[in-house]
Design a protein around this motif. Structure first.
Motif, PDB file in Angstrom:
ATOM      1  N   GLY A 254       0.776  -1.231   0.000  1.00  0.00           N
ATOM      2  CA  GLY A 254       0.000   0.000   0.000  1.00  0.00           C
ATOM      3  C   GLY A 254       0.806   1.279   0.000  1.00  0.00           C
ATOM      4  O   GLY A 254       0.225   2.370   0.005  1.00  0.00           O
ATOM      5  N   TYR A 261       0.096   0.295  -6.043  1.00  0.00           N
ATOM      6  CA  TYR A 261      -0.454   1.607  -5.695  1.00  0.00           C
ATOM      7  C   TYR A 261      -0.692   2.419  -6.971  1.00  0.00           C
ATOM      8  O   TYR A 261      -1.752   3.035  -7.135  1.00  0.00           O
ATOM      9  CB  TYR A 261       0.507   2.340  -4.765  1.00  0.00           C
ATOM     10  N   ARG A 265      -4.743   2.246  -7.219  1.00  0.00           N
ATOM     11  CA  ARG A 265      -5.294   3.469  -6.616  1.00  0.00           C
ATOM     12  C   ARG A 265      -5.222   4.666  -7.553  1.00  0.00           C
ATOM     13  O   ARG A 265      -6.204   5.383  -7.737  1.00  0.00           O
ATOM     14  CB  ARG A 265      -4.563   3.790  -5.309  1.00  0.00           C
TER      15      ARG A 265
END
Length: 395
Positions: A254, A261, A265
Motif C-alpha cells: 500500500g 499503488y 489506486r
C-alpha cells in the motif's frame, strides 16, 4: 531441567532509555491446540495475564498500576507476553511475568471472567469482515491443516473448556515449548545473563505436518463494501528464500511507491485501503494482498493484482521499483528495532525459530541482496496457485 532453565535470554542495551521493554515468547500457538480444543492457547494467553500472582494480584493490573503497560497475543505458532515499564521496576516485573506464565495460580473464577472476554472478542471479530476474511484465507490455503485453524477457536470450543483441561494444556503443551525472554532497556535487570544475540531456545521439537493442496474457490461478491484477500503459499519461516516474498509484498503493497499503488489506486481508483505482507510458518508461509473494495469494484481490483503479479513473474520489477521495495522492507525492520517494545517482541520471536544466532545486520543484508530473478521466481510460484477470498460474501 525446569522451564525457567530452558529460556534463552537476549538483550539490547541502550543507556539513553528510561524504560525497559520485556517480552517472553513461547513457541506454542493455535496450531498446537488439541483437535477438539481449539482456542486453548488463546484462553491461556488471557488467563495467564489476568490470574493473581502471589503478593500483587492480577499481573496486568499490577503492571499498569506501576504506570507501565502490559499485553499478550496468540498467533498460529507463538505466544508473546510483553510489558513496558520504568527501568527501576524492570527486575520486579521480569520476575512477576515469569511467575505468571511458568507457575500461574489458576482458578475457576478467573477462567470464567476471561472466557467471557474471549467470547466477546470472538463476537467482535466475527462482525468485522477484515478479520473474518483473513481466517477464511488461511483456511483456503491450508485446508485440513493446523495452520488453517482459527487462532481464537470457536464459541462451542471456548464454552466447553474447564479449569482442569486448561491447566493440563498449560502443563503438557505450553511449559514444554521453547521460550525466549527479550529485554530492551538502559541496563540488564539483576539476575539475568544475556547472549546479546537471539539464539534459538530449547524445548520439545514438534514434527511438521504434511500439506495438502490449497482449496481455491470462486468469490461470491456482495453488494456492499467488502475485504478481499488474494495470495497463496510462500516458503517456510526459516527458508533461505523467504525475503524474496517480503520484497514482493512491498512491490504490491500500500505504499505510494509500489507498483500496485500506481495501478490500483492512482490509475484505476478502485481502492483506498490495501496492504500486502508475508508471514512464515513451519511448513510454509502465507503471502497475501488485502484490499477494501466498494460494491462492484472487487473483480476488477483482483484482476489488476493478478495482472501485476503476472508481469512481475514474467519480466520482474524495474531497477527503480526493486530498489524502492527493498528499501521499504529494510525500513520496516529498522523501525521495529528503534521502537523499544517492538524491538523486544522482534528479538523474542526471532529467538524462538532461528536455529543459529540472529542479528539485525544479517537480515538487512539478506533483504538487500534480493534480485530481480528472486522476485520473478516468487511471483511465479504465487501466480500458479492464487486463492481469492472475500468477506462478507453475497447472501
Amino acid at each position: 531441567m525446569t522451564p525457567a532453565d530452558r529460556i534463552s535470554v537476549v538483550t539490547a542495551v541502550d543507556e539513553r532509555l528510561k524504560t525497559t521493554s520485556i517480552c517472553l515468547g513461547v513457541a506454542y500457538g493455535a496450531r498446537h491446540d488439541p483437535p477438539d480444543r481449539g482456542g486453548l492457547a488463546h484462553v491461556l494467553e488471557h488467563l495467564l495475564m489476568s490470574a493473581p500472582v502471589s503478593g500483587v494480584g492480577p499481573l496486568v493490573q499490577h503492571i499498569e498500576g506501576l504506570g507501565g503497560s502490559a499485553n499478550a497475543e496468540t498467533g498460529l505458532e507463538q505466544m508473546l507476553f510483553y510489558a513496558q515499564v520504568d527501568a527501576e521496576d524492570a527486575e520486579q516485573v521480569v520476575d512477576l511475568l515469569l511467575r505468571a506464565v511458568l507457575a500461574p495460580e489458576l482458578d475457576a473464577a478467573t477462567l470464567d471472567t476471561e472466557r467471557a472476554a474471549v467470547l466477546q472478542e470472538l463476537a467482535a471479530a466475527e462482525a468485522d469482515p477484515m478479520d473474518t476474511v483473513q481466517d477464511a484465507f488461511l483456511t483456503a490455503i491450508f485446508p485440513g491443516h493446523p495452520l488453517g485453524r482459527p487462532v481464537g477457536g470457536t464459541v462451542p470450543e471456548i464454552a466447553a473448556m474447564d479449569l482442569e483441561g486448561v491447566a493440563r494444556g498449560h502443563r503438557d503443551a505450553l511449559l514444554s515449548s521453547p521460550m525466549a525472554l527479550a529485554i530492551v532497556g538502559p541496563r540488564i535487570p539483576g539476575g539475568l545473563q544475556a547472549t546479546g544475540t537471539a539464539s534459538r531456545s530449547t524445548g520439545t521439537a514438534r514434527p511438521a505436518v504434511p500439506l495438502g493442496p490449497a482449496h481455491p474457490t470462486a468469490p461470491a461478491w456482495p453488494d456492499e463494501f467488502a475485504w478481499v484477500a488474494v495470495g497463496g503459499r510462500s516458503t517456510g519461516l526459516t527458508d533461505e528464500n523467504r525475503h524474496r516474498y517480503v520484497v514482493l509484498a512491498n512491490l504490491l503493497g500500500g505504499c505510494a511507491s509500489s507498483v500496485l499503488y500506481r495501478e490500483l489506486r492512482v490509475a484505476a481508483g478502485l481502492a483506498y485501503s490495501f496492504q500486502a505482507w508475508d508471514r512464515g510458518y513451519t511448513e510454509a508461509g502465507a503471502w497475501r494482498v488485502l484490499i477494501g473494495v466498494e460494491s462492484g469494484n472487487g473483480p476488477e481490483a483482483v484482476a489488476i493484482v493478478k495482472r501485476e503479479l503476472d508481469a512481475l513473474a514474467t519480466a520482474g520489477p524495474t531497477d527503480t521499483d526493486l530498489d524502492a521495495a527493498r528499501r521499504h522492507a529494510r525500513m520496516s525492520l529498522l523501525r521495529d528495532t528503534e521502537t523499544p517494545l517492538e524491538h523486544a517482541r522482534l528479538l523474542a520471536s526471532r529467538a524462538l525459530f532461528h536455529a543459529g544466532d540472529w542479528d539485525l545486520d544479517s537480515e538487512l543484508r539478506e533483504i538487500a541482496t534480493v534480485t530481480r530473478d528472486d522476485v520473478r521466481e516468487a511471483a511465479s510460484s504465487l501466480r500458479d496457485g492464487l486463492v481469492t477470498v472475500v468477506r462478507p460474501e453475497a447472501k
